[in-house]
Scaffold this active site. Structure first.
Site, PDB file in Angstrom:
ATOM      1  N   ILE A 151      19.714  16.479   7.845  1.00  0.00           N
ATOM      2  CA  ILE A 151      20.532  15.658   7.309  1.00  0.00           C
ATOM      3  C   ILE A 151      20.312  15.896   5.496  1.00  0.00           C
ATOM      4  CG2 ILE A 151      21.377  13.735   7.032  1.00  0.00           C
ATOM      5  CD1 ILE A 151      20.352  13.810  10.128  1.00  0.00           C
TER       6      ILE A 151
ATOM      7  N   GLU B 129      16.068   8.017  -9.365  1.00  0.00           N
ATOM      8  CA  GLU B 129      15.048   8.275  -9.503  1.00  0.00           C
ATOM      9  C   GLU B 129      14.574   7.851 -10.430  1.00  0.00           C
ATOM     10  OE1 GLU B 129      16.257  13.028 -10.045  1.00  0.00           O
ATOM     11  OE2 GLU B 129      15.433  13.403  -8.226  1.00  0.00           O
ATOM     12  N   ALA B 130      15.062   6.292 -10.551  1.00  0.00           N
ATOM     13  CA  ALA B 130      14.647   5.651 -12.044  1.00  0.00           C
ATOM     14  C   ALA B 130      14.791   3.491 -11.509  1.00  0.00           C
ATOM     15  CB  ALA B 130      15.245   5.518 -12.912  1.00  0.00           C
TER      16      ALA B 130
ATOM     17  N   LYS C 135       9.098   4.351 -17.600  1.00  0.00           N
ATOM     18  CA  LYS C 135      10.403   3.960 -18.279  1.00  0.00           C
ATOM     19  C   LYS C 135      10.150   2.559 -18.941  1.00  0.00           C
ATOM     20  CE  LYS C 135      14.714   2.238 -16.321  1.00  0.00           C
ATOM     21  NZ  LYS C 135      15.998   2.436 -15.188  1.00  0.00           N
TER      22      LYS C 135
ATOM     23  N   LEU D  67      21.347   2.629   1.668  1.00  0.00           N
ATOM     24  CA  LEU D  67      22.907   2.352   1.311  1.00  0.00           C
ATOM     25  C   LEU D  67      23.115   2.116   2.343  1.00  0.00           C
ATOM     26  CD1 LEU D  67      22.637   6.483  -0.364  1.00  0.00           C
ATOM     27  CD2 LEU D  67      22.943   3.770  -1.246  1.00  0.00           C
TER      28      LEU D  67
ATOM     29  N   GLU E 195      21.906   0.762 -13.607  1.00  0.00           N
ATOM     30  CA  GLU E 195      21.082  -0.350 -13.617  1.00  0.00           C
ATOM     31  C   GLU E 195      19.557  -0.341 -13.041  1.00  0.00           C
ATOM     32  OE1 GLU E 195      19.980  -2.441 -15.989  1.00  0.00           O
ATOM     33  OE2 GLU E 195      21.609  -2.699 -17.630  1.00  0.00           O
TER      34      GLU E 195
ATOM     35  N   ILE F 251      16.421   1.890  -5.616  1.00  0.00           N
ATOM     36  CA  ILE F 251      15.840   1.184  -4.751  1.00  0.00           C
ATOM     37  C   ILE F 251      14.785   0.003  -4.677  1.00  0.00           C
ATOM     38  CG2 ILE F 251      12.635   1.921  -4.720  1.00  0.00           C
ATOM     39  CD1 ILE F 251      13.857   4.910  -5.923  1.00  0.00           C
TER      40      ILE F 251
END
Length: 494
Positions: free
Chosen positions: A43, A50-51, A79, A333, A342, A346
């Site tokens: 799938i 990724e942030a 980050k 999701l 923003e 995650i």
């Protein structure tokens, strides 16, 4: 719902959502649960997230995963904030930097003193007083405990990382904790007479029963949407972007410790630096930009050669009307989609799993628990929604299409009230348990040109000399501390 002494939990879907859920439930609930996760390698995953924001440090700490191990396993980088380019006017740039800006005096927030100085012809930038911003733009980072002779609390950080590698790390962790994994595709679902989910059947014919089902099947929402029929609130009238193109490109050195969000006609581009590559994508509205134009915009604005062809992702911004229905909880999701402006995707997984742990059912009658879980989920989604809408609405770009639409659209009442309050008085109040801080709201509103007409008059209690001294001392401390920080690249190579 029947709760046994050892509750059987089935997670439908892997990826970041599934394995974050499995890892935290197995860590915190231990022998009280028996967890099985079903996923199919065929799938694949969406892979745009990724942030992160700083709260992920808490998640990893609860699991006992050291930062160095995490960064190595996920090809991660540090980050310190998100730089927004061309979101106000063409050529403008500002940063939503993590951590404090300036220093509060008494009960009066720092930005009131900055506004007071501005009214007295001081031309300093609000971000002159942000250690995170200064470190990010200088390409520097280290845990502040390593820096002597500074009164500052520290550089507040999150991460950029490869979400697929993070899922693999959490899979290894979860399986060591006793989580079972089945490779396969769910082809049918059985229910109890009263409407709960009883079990699922895989393509190979095997049937798996459980007490609680967690839907981590992504945008398909296999259990919560398709089987239980829980509806979806469509927010595209406020957030009209409905498509993304994602593509990796070669890494650029030195690796800078911040995300870039670059506004273009019809949408915006993300740039997320990892150790081994750069993640790129374009989020856009199919109403205002064609797929071909989006494809060209993305590829012509990469900083390095692409490593693959762009992959298209269709989505509907909004949320599931109930995140927990009957004995099924949607995480990831399947519970809703908010574009990654923003870096909240995650975090929404993390907060949902933590909320589930706090509300984990221990008796048959859990209606009140379920209602509270859903109330908190709704409040969280709506608060993040408003913060994302804020960026679009405050644009002063001259383009028509998407940006004109967003400037003129009718806002949610909750956001309209916040904007008016800040415009009239520079006041920002954080709601209980709200994700984004008052300083975050201040940076976006000031960064996109919303300058209040008034500020707290307590800031006028300082004379010109006192105010200048206060600001100059802060600026000196931040500059001095930034100069002592090592390069972000050097930190990663340790």
């Amino acid at each position: 719902m029947v709760i046994r002494a050892e509750t059987k939990v089935l997670i439908a879907g892997g990826g970041t959502a599934g394995w974050m859920t499995a890892a935290l439930l197995s860590r915190l609930l231990g022998p009280a649960v028996k967890i099985r996760l079903i996923e199919s390698d065929a799938i694949g995953t969406v892979g745009v997230g990724e942030a992160t924001i700083p709260a992920i440090q808490h998640f990893n700490a609860v699991l006992g995963i050291p930062e160095a191990e995490f960064l190595n396993a996920t090809q991660g980088t540090i980050k310190l904030g998100i730089q927004f380019e061309h979101w106000g006017k063409q050529g403008d740039s500002y940063m939503h930097a993590f951590g404090p800006v300036g220093r509060q005096l008494g009960v009066t927030s720092f930005h009131h003193y900055w506004l007071a100085a501005r009214s007295r012809a001081d031309n300093s930038s609000f971000w002159d007083y942000s250690l995170n911003y200064q470190a990010a733009k200088a390409g520097k980072y280290a845990p502040l405990l390593q820096i002597p002779n500074t009164p500052l609390q520290g550089v507040v950080h999150a991460y950029h990382f490869d979400a697929n590698l993070y899922a693999a790390l959490l899979r290894r962790y979860s399986e060591q904790q006793g989580v079972s994994r089945n490779e396969g595709t769910i082809v049918s679902v059985t229910k109890t007479p009263d409407g709960d989910i009883a079990g699922v059947t895989l393509q190979d014919g095997s049937h798996i029963a459980a007490d609680i089902f967690i839907d981590c099947s992504g945008l398909r929402a296999l259990l919560i949407g398709q089987e239980l029929g829980i509806g979806y609130e469509d927010w595209r009238h406020w957030l009209p972007c409905d498509t993304a193109l994602a593509v990796p490109s070669e890494a650029i050195l030195p690796i800078m410790p911040y995300t870039r969000s670059i506004a273009h006609t019809g949408g915006w581009q993300w740039r997320i630096p990892l150790q081994h590559r750069t993640g790129n994508g374009l989020v856009y509205s199919s109403q205002f930009l064609t797929d071909d134009a989006a494809h060209n915009t993305l590829l012509h604005n990469l900083d390095a050669p692409a490593l693959a062809e762009p992959r298209k992702i269709n989505f509907v911004t909004g949320r599931r009307k109930l995140q927990w229905a009957r004995n099924c909880i949607a995480i990831g999701l399947s519970s809703g989609f908010l574009e990654p402006l923003e870096s909240t995707s995650i975090h929404l997984i993390q907060s949902a799993v933590l909320r589930l742990v706090q509300c984990f059912p221990g008796v048959d009658n859990i209606d009140a628990v379920r209602q509270e879980f859903n109330r908190q989920s709704q409040a969280e989604f709506e608060a993040i929604r408003d913060f994302i809408i804020l960026h679009y609405h405050l644009n002063q770009r001259e383009d028509k299409g998407l940006w004109q639409y967003c400037r003129q659209m009718v806002l949610p009442d909750s956001l309209k009230q916040r904007i008016e309050l800040f415009k009239q008085s520079a006041l920002v109040f954080r709601q209980q348990d709200e994700l984004f801080t008052e300083v975050a709201w201040q940076q976006v509103m000031l960064g996109q040109g919303l300058i209040p007409t008034a500020y707290n008059k307590m800031a006028d209690n300082l004379t010109d000399k006192q105010l200048s001294s206060f600001l100059n001392d802060l600026k000196h401390i931040i500059t001095h501390t930034t100069q002592q920080l090592p390069a972000h690249q050097a930190f990663l190579q340790q």
